[in-house]
Write an enzyme that holds these catalytic residues in place. Structure first.
Site, PDB file in Angstrom:
ATOM      1  N   CYS A  79       0.862  -1.189   0.000  1.00 10.84           N
ATOM      2  CA  CYS A  79       0.000   0.000   0.000  1.00 10.84           C
ATOM      3  C   CYS A  79       0.892   1.231   0.000  1.00 10.84           C
ATOM      4  CB  CYS A  79      -0.955   0.021   1.184  1.00 10.84           C
ATOM      5  SG  CYS A  79      -2.144   1.404   1.079  1.00 10.84           S
ATOM      6  N   CYS A 197      -0.222   3.781  -7.353  1.00 15.56           N
ATOM      7  CA  CYS A 197      -1.152   3.163  -6.408  1.00 15.56           C
ATOM      8  C   CYS A 197      -1.222   1.686  -6.741  1.00 15.56           C
ATOM      9  CB  CYS A 197      -2.537   3.778  -6.521  1.00 15.56           C
ATOM     10  SG  CYS A 197      -3.821   2.926  -5.566  1.00 15.56           S
TER      11      CYS A 197
END
Length: 249
Positions: A79, A197
């Site tokens: 993440c 991302c």
């Protein structure tokens, strides 16, 4: 003799992309002497806000313990913005802490982060300036920009798709990036980060955009795979995944 590598993934509970893109890349390598299995531990997060990200990050220690129980050969904290929203250089602290936790649990394993991997991937390409696309709301994108620039890399342009729901991010069509990137000013960039991302799918578009632009194109996902392979002392080569994974670096 074939060796199996166990890959541990620390992922947000709502992430649906890293467990598809990372296996797809590693299993497409086609080397007969290696196989990969994938093992995940999840941290609760539904909405990509600074507050939820900080709360989620606090669960990463538990995840490192669980994955070290499985004696994974490499662990990736998947993440990017959870790390980058914590302030400059946090990936170094996180990786060191999680590696230490695994060691205390009897596992000598390299823990990498997608945040650190992206920085190192850009540096491996020899790029000093990048243009980036994120799915985040603009304030979070600015945190990512600040983090990258505090690492000595100039962000020349950025696009924020402003999708706050993490499940919706995972449902974005990666081939839409072929059109979105047309609005990205790459004139001053040495490389393009097509997805800053790990939840925003981009793998099917990486090579296509790189061929079109004539610039190296990477993502948080391809950079993570690059670091996984390096940590395992394997050649960083994946077909059709951009220059970073071409095996030429």
């Amino acid at each position: 003799m074939t060796k199996n590598y166990r890959i541990g993934l620390i992922v947000p509970s709502s992430n649906t992309t890293m467990e598809t893109e990372i296996p797809a890349m590693l299993q497409s390598r086609g080397f007969e002497n290696e196989t990969f299995t994938f093992h995940s531990s999840r941290m609760r997060m539904m909405h990509v806000t600074k507050e939820e990200l900080a709360k989620m990050d606090s669960e990463s220690d538990r995840c490192a313990v669980e994955l070290s129980d499985a004696r994974c050969d490499a662990i990736a904290y998947a993440c990017l913005v959870a790390i980058m929203s914590q302030g400059s250089g946090y990936h170094c602290l996180s990786e060191s802490r999680l590696s230490g936790i695994a060691r205390e649990n009897g596992a000598e394993v390299s823990v990498i982060s997608s945040a650190g991997a992206l920085i190192e991937g850009i540096q491996a390409l020899g790029a000093n300036k990048v243009a980036i696309i994120t799915p985040y709301m603009k304030p979070l994108t600015q945190m990512v920009v600040d983090y990258i620039e505090n690492s000595g890399i100039k962000v020349t342009d950025s696009i924020s798709l402003e999708v706050a729901d993490n499940l919706e991010v995972g449902r974005l069509n990666p081939l839409n990036l072929l059109d979105i990137v047309k609005d990205l000013d790459v004139s001053q960039a040495d490389a393009v980060v097509l997805s800053a991302c790990v939840q925003m799918p981009s793998l099917p578009a990486i090579q296509k955009v790189e061929d079109r632009l004539g610039l190296p194109v990477l993502s948080a996902g391809t950079a993570t795979v690059y670091q996984i392979l390096k940590s395992l002392n394997l050649k960083a080569q994946v077909p059709n995944a951009g220059k970073l994974l071409s095996g030429s670096l």
